[in-house]
Design an enzyme around this catalytic site. Structure first.
Site, PDB file in Angstrom:
ATOM      1  N   LYS A   1      -3.300  -3.467   5.350  1.00  0.00           N
ATOM      2  CA  LYS A   1      -4.114  -2.288   5.637  1.00  0.00           C
ATOM      3  C   LYS A   1      -4.904  -1.871   4.397  1.00  0.00           C
ATOM      4  CE  LYS A   1      -0.909   1.357   4.558  1.00  0.00           C
ATOM      5  NZ  LYS A   1      -0.218   2.555   4.746  1.00  0.00           N
TER       6      LYS A   1
ATOM      7  N   LYS B   1       7.275   0.535  -0.047  1.00  0.00           N
ATOM      8  CA  LYS B   1       6.933   1.143  -1.338  1.00  0.00           C
ATOM      9  C   LYS B   1       7.987   0.856  -2.402  1.00  0.00           C
ATOM     10  CE  LYS B   1       3.771   4.785  -0.102  1.00  0.00           C
ATOM     11  NZ  LYS B   1       3.416   6.195  -0.211  1.00  0.00           N
TER      12      LYS B   1
ATOM     13  N   LYS C   1      -5.013   2.878  -0.896  1.00  0.00           N
ATOM     14  CA  LYS C   1      -5.336   3.353  -2.246  1.00  0.00           C
ATOM     15  C   LYS C   1      -4.603   2.540  -3.300  1.00  0.00           C
ATOM     16  CE  LYS C   1      -5.103   8.040  -0.670  1.00  0.00           C
ATOM     17  NZ  LYS C   1      -3.992   8.891  -0.318  1.00  0.00           N
TER      18      LYS C   1
END
Ligand code: TYM
Length: 337
Positions: free
Chosen positions: A199, A116, A202
């Site tokens: 994966k 992230k 969102k």
């Protein structure tokens, strides 16, 4: 004679956008099933959401819509405790104590932080770095022993065990249980429809990469029709999916939605072209998601009702958290307030 208490389950989802099929198959579908045998707490993790910048109005809207989605999927607020993380201040209080238990070396190993924060590590919030400590606080505030999640949360749950163990040994107590991850079913890691090595997420910019639980039947059909595959037909056994990540992902989704094994899916579609299989998969997906979307839409027309359900859940959660937090504060040496 009183029945033995049921083991306690805790899990959560972040209100950072629309929920997608990965959230549903990796987590929420299992949460619904676990309500029968466990004492369950399910949470909308808004404190976790703000570790990355959120638009306040969008955060409020997503928090309600995620709650509506959980209710629409079958979380029963009478049997389970459904609530919003920021409504129970004990999460943040215990997280602070865990910030003082977790070691920097443990946090430095967290792959999700690395993913992230990316190249802009210096610019990531301190909250993103200590995110797993807050997750441990979520779970251990209720002394939950079982945590149903998708595969991507495994490392965070290992850290939760390290924190529990370290707290117990530092203070010479048996305060916290060592949690068991429940990573269930064939779809614990649903992949992007556009790239079988990533994966479903969102935060992926392409909406075509995921099926949102708010998508219409037409959107679902189009996304599945356009999903990337290879030119070969379906194999008769799952071994024939090796090195075919996109094909394996679609078979896994079919298996999870149809409560079948990948072997049974391969046997059923042995030798079929993907165009045929995709039509069947789209029908199955629409049939599974349409009732959830319909119920979610109905609930969202009455936000006041959702807020009432969440307020009642928070009250029950606070009652469970209070004695644990009091015990922890005493253990670490805080004076009673
Ligand atoms: P979040 O919001 O990213 O995802 C919610 C749940 O969905 C699962 N999931 C997937 N499963 C299969 N395939 C995928 N592509 C996929 N994408 C997401 C996740 O594994 C998760 O179970 N940190 C957590 C929220 C959280 C939490 C907790 C979880 C906060 N506190 C305490 C457990 C216990 C998260 O970001 O999930």
């Amino acid at each position: 004679m009183n029945a033995a208490p049921k083991p306690r389950v805790y899990s959560a989802v972040q209100p950072t956008g629309n929920l997608h099929l990965g959230n549903y198959l990796g987590a929420i579908k299992n949460w619904v099933d676990l309500q029968d045998g466990y004492d369950c707490l399910y949470n909308v993790a808004d404190l976790h959401a703000i570790t990355e910048q959120q638009d306040p109005a969008a955060l409020r809207a997503h928090t309600r819509s995620v709650a509506a989605c959980l209710l629409g999927a079958g979380i029963d607020p009478e049997r389970s405790i459904l609530f919003v993380q920021s409504h129970v201040s004990g999460h943040a209080e215990l997280a602070w104590i865990f910030n003082c238990v977790a070691r920097l070396g443990w946090l430095n190993r967290m792959t999700q932080f690395k993913d992230k924060a990316g190249k802009h590590r210096e610019n990531a919030s301190a909250g993103l770095y200590v995110y797993p400590n807050l997750m441990a606080a979520d779970i251990l505030l209720y002394k939950a022993s079982h945590v149903p999640v998708g595969e991507d949360q495994r490392q965070h749950l290992e850290l939760c065990r390290d924190i529990a163990q370290s707290f117990n040994s530092q203070y010479g107590t048996q305060t916290f249980p060592l949690v068991e991850p429940l990573i269930l079913g064939v779809a614990a890691r649903v992949m992007s429809l556009r790239d079988g090595s990533r994966k479903m997420s969102k935060s992926e910019p392409s909406d075509a990469s995921r099926i949102n639980l708010t998508d219409t039947a037409e959107q679902i059909q189009t996304k599945i029709r356009k999903a990337r595959t290879d030119p070969d037909p379906l194999p008769g056994a799952p071994g024939g999916l090796d090195a075919r990540p996109e094909a394996r992902n679609l078979v896994g989704i079919y298996a999870a939605l149809g409560n079948k094994t990948p072997a049974a899916v391969c046997a059923k579609f042995d030798g079929a072209q993907f165009s045929t299989f995709k039509e069947a998969l789209a029908d199955l997906t629409v049939a599974a998601l349409a009732p959830i979307t319909r119920e979610m839409d109905r609930l969202l027309r009455d936000p006041g009702h959702i807020d009432t359900v969440l307020a009642a859940g928070a009250e029950r959660a606070r009652d469970l958290a209070a004695p644990v937090l009091a015990e922890v504060k005493h253990t670490v040496g805080f004076l009673p307030g």
